[in-house]
Structure formats: structure tokens, C-alpha cells
Design a protein around this motif. Structure first.
Motif, PDB file in Angstrom:
ATOM      1  N   ARG A  92       0.840  -1.196   0.000  1.00 19.20           N
ATOM      2  CA  ARG A  92       0.000   0.000   0.000  1.00 19.20           C
ATOM      3  C   ARG A  92       0.882   1.257   0.000  1.00 19.20           C
ATOM      4  O   ARG A  92       2.000   1.256   0.527  1.00 19.20           O
ATOM      5  N   VAL A  93       0.347   2.328  -0.590  1.00 17.02           N
ATOM      6  CA  VAL A  93       1.055   3.610  -0.644  1.00 17.02           C
ATOM      7  C   VAL A  93       0.088   4.719  -0.254  1.00 17.02           C
ATOM      8  O   VAL A  93      -1.070   4.718  -0.697  1.00 17.02           O
ATOM      9  N   THR A  94       0.546   5.639   0.578  1.00 14.90           N
ATOM     10  CA  THR A  94      -0.270   6.786   0.977  1.00 14.90           C
ATOM     11  C   THR A  94       0.529   8.068   0.787  1.00 14.90           C
ATOM     12  O   THR A  94       1.766   8.045   0.707  1.00 14.90           O
ATOM     13  N   ASN A  95      -0.173   9.193   0.720  1.00 15.00           N
ATOM     14  CA  ASN A  95       0.491  10.501   0.675  1.00 15.00           C
ATOM     15  C   ASN A  95      -0.255  11.474   1.587  1.00 15.00           C
ATOM     16  O   ASN A  95      -1.109  11.043   2.373  1.00 15.00           O
ATOM     17  N   THR A  96       0.067  12.765   1.489  1.00 16.36           N
ATOM     18  CA  THR A  96      -0.579  13.740   2.375  1.00 16.36           C
ATOM     19  C   THR A  96      -1.203  14.876   1.555  1.00 16.36           C
ATOM     20  O   THR A  96      -0.729  16.007   1.593  1.00 16.36           O
ATOM     21  N   PRO A  97      -2.264  14.588   0.797  1.00 15.85           N
ATOM     22  CA  PRO A  97      -2.893  15.629  -0.011  1.00 15.85           C
ATOM     23  C   PRO A  97      -3.750  16.564   0.845  1.00 15.85           C
ATOM     24  O   PRO A  97      -3.928  16.347   2.044  1.00 15.85           O
ATOM     25  N   ASP A  98      -4.285  17.592   0.217  1.00 18.79           N
ATOM     26  CA  ASP A  98      -5.217  18.551   0.815  1.00 18.79           C
ATOM     27  C   ASP A  98      -4.575  19.451   1.860  1.00 18.79           C
ATOM     28  O   ASP A  98      -4.723  20.674   1.801  1.00 18.79           O
ATOM     29  N   VAL A  99      -3.861  18.886   2.821  1.00 17.68           N
ATOM     30  CA  VAL A  99      -3.346  19.709   3.922  1.00 17.68           C
ATOM     31  C   VAL A  99      -2.314  20.723   3.452  1.00 17.68           C
ATOM     32  O   VAL A  99      -2.081  21.726   4.137  1.00 17.68           O
ATOM     33  N   LEU A 100      -1.691  20.503   2.295  1.00 14.17           N
ATOM     34  CA  LEU A 100      -0.693  21.455   1.809  1.00 14.17           C
ATOM     35  C   LEU A 100      -1.173  22.289   0.629  1.00 14.17           C
ATOM     36  O   LEU A 100      -0.469  23.185   0.156  1.00 14.17           O
ATOM     37  N   THR A 101      -2.389  22.033   0.179  1.00 13.71           N
ATOM     38  CA  THR A 101      -2.889  22.652  -1.048  1.00 13.71           C
ATOM     39  C   THR A 101      -2.837  24.170  -1.009  1.00 13.71           C
ATOM     40  O   THR A 101      -2.334  24.825  -1.926  1.00 13.71           O
ATOM     41  N   ARG A 142       2.467  44.597 -14.914  1.00 14.48           N
ATOM     42  CA  ARG A 142       1.320  44.371 -14.032  1.00 14.48           C
ATOM     43  C   ARG A 142       0.846  42.920 -14.096  1.00 14.48           C
ATOM     44  O   ARG A 142       1.179  42.167 -14.996  1.00 14.48           O
ATOM     45  N   VAL A 143       0.045  42.550 -13.107  1.00 15.84           N
ATOM     46  CA  VAL A 143      -0.561  41.223 -13.039  1.00 15.84           C
ATOM     47  C   VAL A 143      -2.059  41.295 -13.319  1.00 15.84           C
ATOM     48  O   VAL A 143      -2.596  40.484 -14.081  1.00 15.84           O
ATOM     49  N   CYS A 144      -2.724  42.234 -12.723  1.00 15.57           N
ATOM     50  CA  CYS A 144      -4.197  42.292 -12.814  1.00 15.57           C
ATOM     51  C   CYS A 144      -4.659  42.434 -14.258  1.00 15.57           C
ATOM     52  O   CYS A 144      -4.039  43.115 -15.074  1.00 15.57           O
ATOM     53  N   GLY A 145      -5.745  41.725 -14.558  1.00  6.47           N
ATOM     54  CA  GLY A 145      -6.368  41.829 -15.859  1.00  6.47           C
ATOM     55  C   GLY A 145      -5.685  41.079 -16.987  1.00  6.47           C
ATOM     56  O   GLY A 145      -6.148  41.117 -18.127  1.00  6.47           O
ATOM     57  N   ARG A 146      -4.606  40.358 -16.681  1.00  6.23           N
ATOM     58  CA  ARG A 146      -3.891  39.640 -17.736  1.00  6.23           C
ATOM     59  C   ARG A 146      -4.369  38.189 -17.839  1.00  6.23           C
ATOM     60  O   ARG A 146      -5.348  37.808 -17.192  1.00  6.23           O
ATOM     61  N   ARG A 147      -3.706  37.381 -18.642  1.00  6.76           N
ATOM     62  CA  ARG A 147      -4.169  36.031 -18.950  1.00  6.76           C
ATOM     63  C   ARG A 147      -3.344  34.993 -18.200  1.00  6.76           C
ATOM     64  O   ARG A 147      -2.113  35.035 -18.225  1.00  6.76           O
ATOM     65  N   ALA A 148      -4.037  34.069 -17.560  1.00  3.63           N
ATOM     66  CA  ALA A 148      -3.361  33.007 -16.812  1.00  3.63           C
ATOM     67  C   ALA A 148      -3.783  31.644 -17.344  1.00  3.63           C
ATOM     68  O   ALA A 148      -4.964  31.408 -17.620  1.00  3.63           O
ATOM     69  N   GLY A 149      -2.818  30.755 -17.476  1.00  2.00           N
ATOM     70  CA  GLY A 149      -3.085  29.374 -17.847  1.00  2.00           C
ATOM     71  C   GLY A 149      -2.649  28.462 -16.722  1.00  2.00           C
ATOM     72  O   GLY A 149      -1.603  28.687 -16.102  1.00  2.00           O
ATOM     73  N   ILE A 150      -3.442  27.436 -16.455  1.00  2.00           N
ATOM     74  CA  ILE A 150      -3.136  26.480 -15.386  1.00  2.00           C
ATOM     75  C   ILE A 150      -3.038  25.099 -16.018  1.00  2.00           C
ATOM     76  O   ILE A 150      -4.026  24.575 -16.541  1.00  2.00           O
ATOM     77  N   LEU A 151      -1.861  24.528 -15.982  1.00  2.00           N
ATOM     78  CA  LEU A 151      -1.632  23.202 -16.566  1.00  2.00           C
ATOM     79  C   LEU A 151      -1.791  22.162 -15.460  1.00  2.00           C
ATOM     80  O   LEU A 151      -0.890  21.931 -14.668  1.00  2.00           O
ATOM     81  N   GLY A 152      -2.985  21.573 -15.394  1.00  2.00           N
ATOM     82  CA  GLY A 152      -3.319  20.606 -14.355  1.00  2.00           C
ATOM     83  C   GLY A 152      -4.247  21.211 -13.329  1.00  2.00           C
ATOM     84  O   GLY A 152      -3.796  21.882 -12.403  1.00  2.00           O
ATOM     85  N   LEU A 153      -5.555  20.981 -13.493  1.00  2.00           N
ATOM     86  CA  LEU A 153      -6.525  21.604 -12.593  1.00  2.00           C
ATOM     87  C   LEU A 153      -6.984  20.611 -11.523  1.00  2.00           C
ATOM     88  O   LEU A 153      -8.163  20.283 -11.405  1.00  2.00           O
ATOM     89  N   GLY A 154      -6.009  20.122 -10.747  1.00  2.00           N
ATOM     90  CA  GLY A 154      -6.328  19.320  -9.572  1.00  2.00           C
ATOM     91  C   GLY A 154      -6.564  20.221  -8.382  1.00  2.00           C
ATOM     92  O   GLY A 154      -6.948  21.378  -8.529  1.00  2.00           O
ATOM     93  N   ARG A 155      -6.309  19.697  -7.184  1.00  2.00           N
ATOM     94  CA  ARG A 155      -6.555  20.467  -5.972  1.00  2.00           C
ATOM     95  C   ARG A 155      -5.777  21.777  -5.967  1.00  2.00           C
ATOM     96  O   ARG A 155      -6.317  22.850  -5.718  1.00  2.00           O
ATOM     97  N   ILE A 156      -4.471  21.683  -6.237  1.00  2.00           N
ATOM     98  CA  ILE A 156      -3.625  22.869  -6.175  1.00  2.00           C
ATOM     99  C   ILE A 156      -3.939  23.826  -7.312  1.00  2.00           C
ATOM    100  O   ILE A 156      -4.070  25.035  -7.112  1.00  2.00           O
ATOM    101  N   GLY A 157      -4.076  23.283  -8.521  1.00  2.00           N
ATOM    102  CA  GLY A 157      -4.409  24.135  -9.657  1.00  2.00           C
ATOM    103  C   GLY A 157      -5.690  24.903  -9.459  1.00  2.00           C
ATOM    104  O   GLY A 157      -5.795  26.082  -9.822  1.00  2.00           O
ATOM    105  N   PHE A 158      -6.687  24.240  -8.876  1.00  2.00           N
ATOM    106  CA  PHE A 158      -7.966  24.910  -8.638  1.00  2.00           C
ATOM    107  C   PHE A 158      -7.811  26.046  -7.640  1.00  2.00           C
ATOM    108  O   PHE A 158      -8.377  27.131  -7.819  1.00  2.00           O
ATOM    109  N   GLU A 159      -7.033  25.828  -6.580  1.00  2.00           N
ATOM    110  CA  GLU A 159      -6.821  26.890  -5.595  1.00  2.00           C
ATOM    111  C   GLU A 159      -6.020  28.047  -6.195  1.00  2.00           C
ATOM    112  O   GLU A 159      -6.265  29.206  -5.859  1.00  2.00           O
ATOM    113  N   VAL A 160      -5.083  27.743  -7.084  1.00  2.00           N
ATOM    114  CA  VAL A 160      -4.377  28.800  -7.796  1.00  2.00           C
ATOM    115  C   VAL A 160      -5.371  29.632  -8.600  1.00  2.00           C
ATOM    116  O   VAL A 160      -5.354  30.868  -8.574  1.00  2.00           O
ATOM    117  N   GLY A 161      -6.267  28.955  -9.317  1.00  2.00           N
ATOM    118  CA  GLY A 161      -7.256  29.654 -10.120  1.00  2.00           C
ATOM    119  C   GLY A 161      -8.162  30.550  -9.293  1.00  2.00           C
ATOM    120  O   GLY A 161      -8.485  31.674  -9.700  1.00  2.00           O
TER     121      GLY A 161
END
Length: 315
Positions: A92-101, A142-161
Motif C-alpha cells: 500500500r502507498v499513501t500521501n498527504t494531499p489537501d493539507v498542503l494545497t 502588471r498582473v491584474c487583468g492579464r491572462r493566466a493558464g493552469i496546466l493541471g486543474l487538480g486540488r492545487i491548480g484549482f486553488e491557484v485559479g
């Protein structure tokens, strides 16, 4: 009753080490002068391996432990664990997702802001007297109003978005399929097409053999001379030779990286580049998150040896 014997591949903070030593008989591989001799001596008694995401457990380590039942990873990434060897033996293999997202997403945003606004150079500009001698710091982007791409919309990608949305950015993403939980963002299945429409390309996908160098020459050049690549996933997802070449030629504007091949002995060419922000693989490096990661690692070990369902199984 004797304690279960575990192999500890790397060190943990003292707040984790004490409860580990209380509950288990920990064989500390990282303290051994000769890894192979240590594994030969202690491997037959090992029932579980406690490791870290970047350290993993390769086939040699797994094969040296004939009674191995579980590998518990301190971290969300498990690409350094030989999953095929585990499958063959029913380990068996486990990891520690969510808590570091959230902390990983926070650092990704901070890196984008820091690099885009030139904050490292600007701070030096103040300290070395350049502000007084030469006047205002060169203009940044500047950052605001520009275009962002997220490669991989898992837990972390979604929070980035979610965080990028606060900057009124146009958000697109690539993944295996469109995600129902992101109805307001544009799904683009092709990473190259995603890069072409991104001023900031966030790399947040899980690493695997299939994603190795998914951010290669074509994707990197598609981001372009005014764009930035931010990697808070795994180093193997980016072709570092292609990235360094693009940064050197300015065909890519800039990069912000928290992970590197062979870290901490990263490619020395990165150190000579003025247009890359380098971080020491510390996206989850807060007291709160590291405590939660250690607790979850121990929870998986405890659940296994008590015959309970694993809280966060990978296999």
C-alpha cells in the motif's frame, strides 16, 4: 507488545519525530554511513517505509524489505515511489494531499507577483543605494487583468485559479477533461494552445512518466518573450534544458521555480540567469502545513497497523 519496525528515509521536524519514535521502532536510513549495508541489515524487519515526496522509495529499497506492507509519503507527490514494484507485491502507498494545497497555491501566487513586479531586484535597489543614486527602479509588468493558464486543474491548480480570479484575470486550463467545478474558466486540452493564450503559465499537474517534459520547447516558446512560467509541481514536468535555453535567449520572458531536477544540486546555469526566481522547494513550508502533513503521515501508518482504512491511499 513490540512496536512495528519502520524505515525512515529522511528527517522530520522534532514535533513529528517524537511521536514517530513513541509509536514505532524507526530505523533511520538517513543517518546510516552505508545505505546498502544498512538496508541489508535492517530490511528484513521493515514493515513500513516513512519517506518524503522528493526522496521516495525506489525498487532497490523496496526489494531490500521483503516484509514491507506500506509506504507512507510525507508530501503530495509520490512519483519518486516505484508504484509498479508496489503493485506487484501488494504494498500500500499513501500521501498527504489537501493539507498542503493552500500553502502551495499561495506560494505560486507570491512567486508570480514577486517576479512580475521585480521585488527581489527592487529590494536590492533600495539596500545598495541605487534608489538614492539612480532614482526610480525600472518599470515592471502588471498582473491584474492579464491572462493566466493552469496546466493541471487538480486540488492545487484549482486553488491557484481561485486566487487568480481575485486579480480579474482571464483564466484557462488544461487537464484530461473539462472540470465541472470550474465552469467560468476556459478549458483548453492542448498545452501548447494553453501556453499561447497565457501571460502566466502555472504548472500544477501531478508528475508521472506520461507528463515528463510536458512543458517542453514548444510549450515554453508558446508562452513567449513577455510571458512567465511558474512551476510549483514537480521538476520532471519541465524540460530544464529547453527552459534554460529559452530564458537565456529571452524567447521566454521569465520563470519562477520551486522545484529542480537533482535538487538541491540544481543546474548551475540557473544561477547565472537574471530572469528566473529560484525557491528551495518550500511551497508547503509553513509550520501549520508541515504539522498537518506529519500528522497525516502518522495517521496512515497507525491506521494500517491497527487494521483500519487508510485515510489517504494512493495504492
Amino acid at each position: 507488545m513490540s512496536k512495528p519496525v519502520i524505515l525512515q528515509v529522511g528527517p522530520y521536524p522534532e514535533w513529528d519525530q517524537k511521536p514517530i519514535d513513541f509509536a514505532f521502532e524507526s530505523k533511520r536510513l538517513f543517518e546510516a554511513e552505508d545505505y546498502q549495508s544498512y538496508l541489508k541489515e535492517h530490511g528484513p524487519s521493515i514493515r513500513a517505509i516513512a519517506t518524503r515526496g522528493e526522496l521516495g522509495a525506489d525498487s532497490d529499497m523496496i526489494n531490500a524489505c521483503p516484509t514491507l506492507e506500506l509506504i507512507s509519503v510525507y508530501g503530495v507527490g509520490y512519483d519518486a515511489v516505484d508504484l509498479e514494484a508496489c503493485r506487484k507485491r501488494g504494498i500500500r502507498v499513501t500521501n498527504t494531499p489537501d493539507v498542503l494545497t493552500n500553502d502551495v497555491a499561495d506560494l505560486g501566487i507570491a512567486m508570480m507577483l514577486c517576479q512580475s513586479r521585480g521585488m527581489v531586484g527592487a529590494e536590492k535597489w533600495v539596500r545598495d543605494g541605487s534608489w538614492a543614486d539612480q532614482g526610480l527602479y525600472p518599470l515592471q509588468r502588471r498582473v491584474c487583468g492579464r491572462r493566466a493558464g493552469i496546466l493541471g486543474l487538480g486540488r492545487i491548480g484549482f486553488e491557484v485559479g481561485k486566487r487568480l480570479a481575485g486579480f480579474d484575470m482571464q483564466i484557462s486550463y488544461s487537464d484530461i477533461s473539462a472540470k465541472a467545478y470550474a465552469p467560468d474558466w476556459t478549458f483548453e486540452p492542448d498545452p501548447v494552445a494553453l501556453a499561447q493564450t497565457s501571460d502566466f503559465l502555472f504548472v500544477t499537474l501531478a508528475a508521472s512518466a506520461g507528463t515528463r517534459h510536458i512543458v517542453g520547447k514548444e510549450v515554453i516558446e508558446a508562452v513567449g518573450p513577455d510571458g512567465m512560467i511558474i512551476n510549483i509541481s514537480r521538476a520532471s514536468n519541465i524540460d530544464e534544458d529547453a527552459l534554460i535555453a529559452a530564458l537565456s535567449s529571452k524567447s521566454l520572458g521569465s520563470a519562477a521555480l520551486d522545484v529542480f531536477e537533482g535538487e538541491p544540486a540544481l543546474d548551475p546555469r540557473f544561477l547565472e540567469l537574471p530572469n528566473v526566481l529560484l525557491q528551495p522547494h518550500h511551497a508547503s513550508g509553513t509550520v501549520e502545513t508541515r504539522r498537518a502533513m506529519g500528522q497525516l503521515l502518522r495517521d496512515n501508518l497507525t491506521a494500517h497497523f491497527q487494521g483500519h482504512p487508510l485515510p489517504t491511499p494512493v495504492l
